[in-house]
Design a protein around this motif. Structure first.
Motif, short mmCIF file in Angstrom:
data_model
loop_
_atom_site.label_atom_id
_atom_site.label_comp_id
_atom_site.label_asym_id
_atom_site.label_seq_id
_atom_site.Cartn_x
_atom_site.Cartn_y
_atom_site.Cartn_z
N SER A 70 7.01 -0.47 -10.89
CA SER A 70 7.98 -0.64 -9.80
C SER A 70 7.26 -1.12 -8.55
CB SER A 70 8.71 0.67 -9.50
OG SER A 70 9.50 1.03 -10.60
N VAL A 71 7.86 -2.11 -7.90
CA VAL A 71 7.35 -2.62 -6.63
C VAL A 71 8.49 -2.46 -5.63
CG1 VAL A 71 6.31 -4.56 -5.41
CG2 VAL A 71 6.00 -4.35 -7.89
N THR A 72 8.27 -1.67 -4.58
CA THR A 72 9.33 -1.44 -3.59
C THR A 72 9.53 -2.68 -2.72
OG1 THR A 72 7.75 -0.43 -2.07
CG2 THR A 72 8.95 1.06 -3.54
N LYS A 73 10.64 -2.70 -2.02
CA LYS A 73 11.01 -3.84 -1.18
C LYS A 73 9.89 -4.17 -0.19
CE LYS A 73 14.60 -5.58 1.83
NZ LYS A 73 15.96 -5.43 2.31
N ASN A 74 9.57 -5.47 -0.08
CA ASN A 74 8.58 -5.99 0.85
C ASN A 74 7.24 -5.26 0.73
OD1 ASN A 74 10.37 -7.90 1.98
ND2 ASN A 74 11.28 -6.28 3.22
N SER A 75 6.77 -5.08 -0.52
CA SER A 75 5.51 -4.39 -0.73
C SER A 75 4.80 -4.95 -1.96
CB SER A 75 5.78 -2.89 -0.79
OG SER A 75 5.56 -2.31 -1.99
N SER A 76 3.75 -4.27 -2.40
CA SER A 76 2.99 -4.72 -3.57
C SER A 76 2.57 -3.52 -4.42
CB SER A 76 1.76 -5.53 -3.14
OG SER A 76 0.90 -4.72 -2.36
N ALA A 77 2.18 -3.80 -5.67
CA ALA A 77 1.71 -2.76 -6.58
C ALA A 77 0.74 -3.38 -7.58
CB ALA A 77 2.89 -2.13 -7.31
N ALA A 78 -0.21 -2.57 -8.03
CA ALA A 78 -1.17 -3.03 -9.04
C ALA A 78 -0.52 -2.97 -10.42
CB ALA A 78 -2.41 -2.13 -9.02
N VAL A 79 -0.73 -4.02 -11.22
CA VAL A 79 -0.23 -4.09 -12.59
C VAL A 79 -1.44 -4.26 -13.50
CG1 VAL A 79 1.28 -5.30 -14.20
CG2 VAL A 79 1.91 -5.15 -11.80
N ILE A 160 0.18 -12.00 -15.92
CA ILE A 160 -0.71 -10.93 -15.48
C ILE A 160 -2.02 -11.20 -16.21
CG2 ILE A 160 -1.15 -8.44 -15.45
CD1 ILE A 160 1.26 -9.34 -13.74
N PRO A 161 -3.06 -11.66 -15.49
CA PRO A 161 -4.31 -12.04 -16.17
C PRO A 161 -5.04 -10.81 -16.70
CG PRO A 161 -4.58 -12.15 -13.79
CD PRO A 161 -3.13 -11.83 -14.05
N ARG A 162 -6.00 -11.04 -17.59
CA ARG A 162 -6.81 -9.91 -18.06
C ARG A 162 -7.46 -9.26 -16.85
NH1 ARG A 162 -11.96 -12.72 -21.04
NH2 ARG A 162 -12.68 -13.83 -19.21
N GLY A 163 -7.51 -7.96 -16.86
CA GLY A 163 -8.01 -7.22 -15.71
C GLY A 163 -6.91 -6.78 -14.77
N GLY A 164 -5.72 -7.42 -14.84
CA GLY A 164 -4.59 -7.03 -14.01
C GLY A 164 -4.41 -7.89 -12.78
N THR A 166 -2.28 -7.83 -8.56
CA THR A 166 -1.45 -7.16 -7.57
C THR A 166 -0.20 -8.01 -7.38
OG1 THR A 166 -3.36 -6.19 -6.47
CG2 THR A 166 -1.33 -6.33 -5.19
N VAL A 167 0.94 -7.44 -7.72
CA VAL A 167 2.22 -8.15 -7.63
C VAL A 167 2.90 -7.74 -6.33
CG1 VAL A 167 4.50 -8.40 -8.67
CG2 VAL A 167 2.46 -8.35 -10.12
N SER A 168 3.40 -8.74 -5.59
CA SER A 168 4.08 -8.45 -4.32
C SER A 168 5.44 -9.13 -4.28
CB SER A 168 3.22 -8.92 -3.14
OG SER A 168 3.07 -10.32 -3.17
N ILE A 169 6.33 -8.54 -3.50
CA ILE A 169 7.68 -9.08 -3.28
C ILE A 169 7.94 -9.08 -1.78
CG2 ILE A 169 8.75 -6.80 -3.59
CD1 ILE A 169 10.43 -10.10 -4.59
N THR A 170 8.46 -10.19 -1.29
CA THR A 170 8.86 -10.32 0.11
C THR A 170 10.29 -10.82 0.15
OG1 THR A 170 6.59 -10.94 0.68
CG2 THR A 170 8.28 -11.40 2.33
N THR A 176 11.36 -4.35 -10.80
CA THR A 176 10.81 -3.69 -11.99
C THR A 176 10.12 -4.77 -12.80
OG1 THR A 176 12.59 -2.05 -12.00
CG2 THR A 176 11.35 -2.37 -14.06
N LEU A 177 8.82 -4.61 -13.00
CA LEU A 177 8.04 -5.58 -13.76
C LEU A 177 7.73 -5.00 -15.13
CD1 LEU A 177 6.82 -8.40 -12.99
CD2 LEU A 177 4.64 -7.22 -12.97
N LYS A 178 8.14 -5.70 -16.18
CA LYS A 178 7.90 -5.27 -17.56
C LYS A 178 6.77 -6.12 -18.13
CE LYS A 178 12.79 -4.26 -18.21
NZ LYS A 178 13.95 -4.57 -19.04
N SER A 179 5.69 -5.46 -18.57
CA SER A 179 4.54 -6.21 -19.06
C SER A 179 3.87 -5.42 -20.19
CB SER A 179 3.55 -6.48 -17.92
OG SER A 179 3.04 -5.25 -17.40
N HIS A 180 2.80 -6.00 -20.72
CA HIS A 180 2.01 -5.40 -21.79
C HIS A 180 0.55 -5.74 -21.56
CE1 HIS A 180 5.55 -4.77 -24.43
NE2 HIS A 180 5.99 -5.87 -23.85
N HIS A 181 -0.35 -4.93 -22.15
CA HIS A 181 -1.74 -5.35 -22.27
C HIS A 181 -1.73 -6.40 -23.38
CE1 HIS A 181 -2.67 -1.96 -19.76
NE2 HIS A 181 -2.27 -1.09 -20.68
#
Length: 185
Positions: A70-79, A160-164, A166-170, A176-181
């Motif tokens: 989950s990435v909140t409004k106008n913020s970022s999160a590590a994936v 999402i590259p290997r290693g992960g 930082t996804v941001s939304i403005t 909600t970001l759905k991903s896999h290794h």
């Protein structure tokens, strides 16, 4: 250990396996050639051998289960992506307004808003589902096409590259970001 799960009538499914000492992985697959049964003797109680050929949608194997970030409004999160290959995520962008938004993985971005379409931006659902691999954008996942308001010159669908990453939304959120290794080889 391996298994196949899917819809035989649609010839699609998932091929699952667990490498020794690793977590379960899967590939989305479809039936390439019809099922063969040997020996093909009707009414026989003899042991049978089944053979079928599958074709994978992606070259990489994916982790199971899916990772939801989950990435909140106008913020970022590590994936995270602890695999050795990039993965194409699916993003659900909520809180979309006519002002548009920018969704980025730190290297590439999608800029959605007025774009080159002269028609005014219209909000046609609760969220926009963005499938990065298929390069599609749909309101509420399967409704009206939202791609027409993408700024094509300023946008790239991304992984999402290997290693992960930082996804941001403005300009919108939450996302909600759905991903896999992902692994190749």
């Amino acid at each position: 250990q391996a298994g196949v799960f899917g819809q035989p009538n649609e010839a699609i499914g998932r091929y699952f396996w667990t490498p020794a000492g690793q977590t379960t992985r899967f590939r989305n697959v479809r039936l390439y050639e019809p099922l063969t049964v040997e020996p093909d003797t009707p009414g026989s109680a003899d042991p049978k051998t089944f053979a079928f050929t599958l074709v994978a949608e992606h070259p990489e194997a994916l982790s199971y289960p899916e990772i939801s970030t989950s990435v909140t409004k106008n913020s970022s999160a590590a994936v995270a992506n602890v695999g050795n290959a990039a993965n194409w995520p699916v993003a659900l962008v909520y809180g979309v307004t006519t002002d548009g938004f920018v969704l980025s993985n730190g290297s590439y971005q999608l800029r959605w808003g007025q774009g080159r379409d002269p028609a005014p931006v219209r909000i046609l659902g609760t969220y926009i589902e963005i499938d990065m691999f298929r390069q599609t954008m749909y309101w509420d996942g399967d409704e009206a096409n939202a791609l027409r308001f993408l700024h094509m010159r300023d946008s790239d669908f991304w992984t999402i590259p290997r290693g992960g990453a930082t996804v941001s939304i403005t300009g919108a959120g939450p996302v909600t970001l759905k991903s896999h290794h992902a692994w190749v080889g």
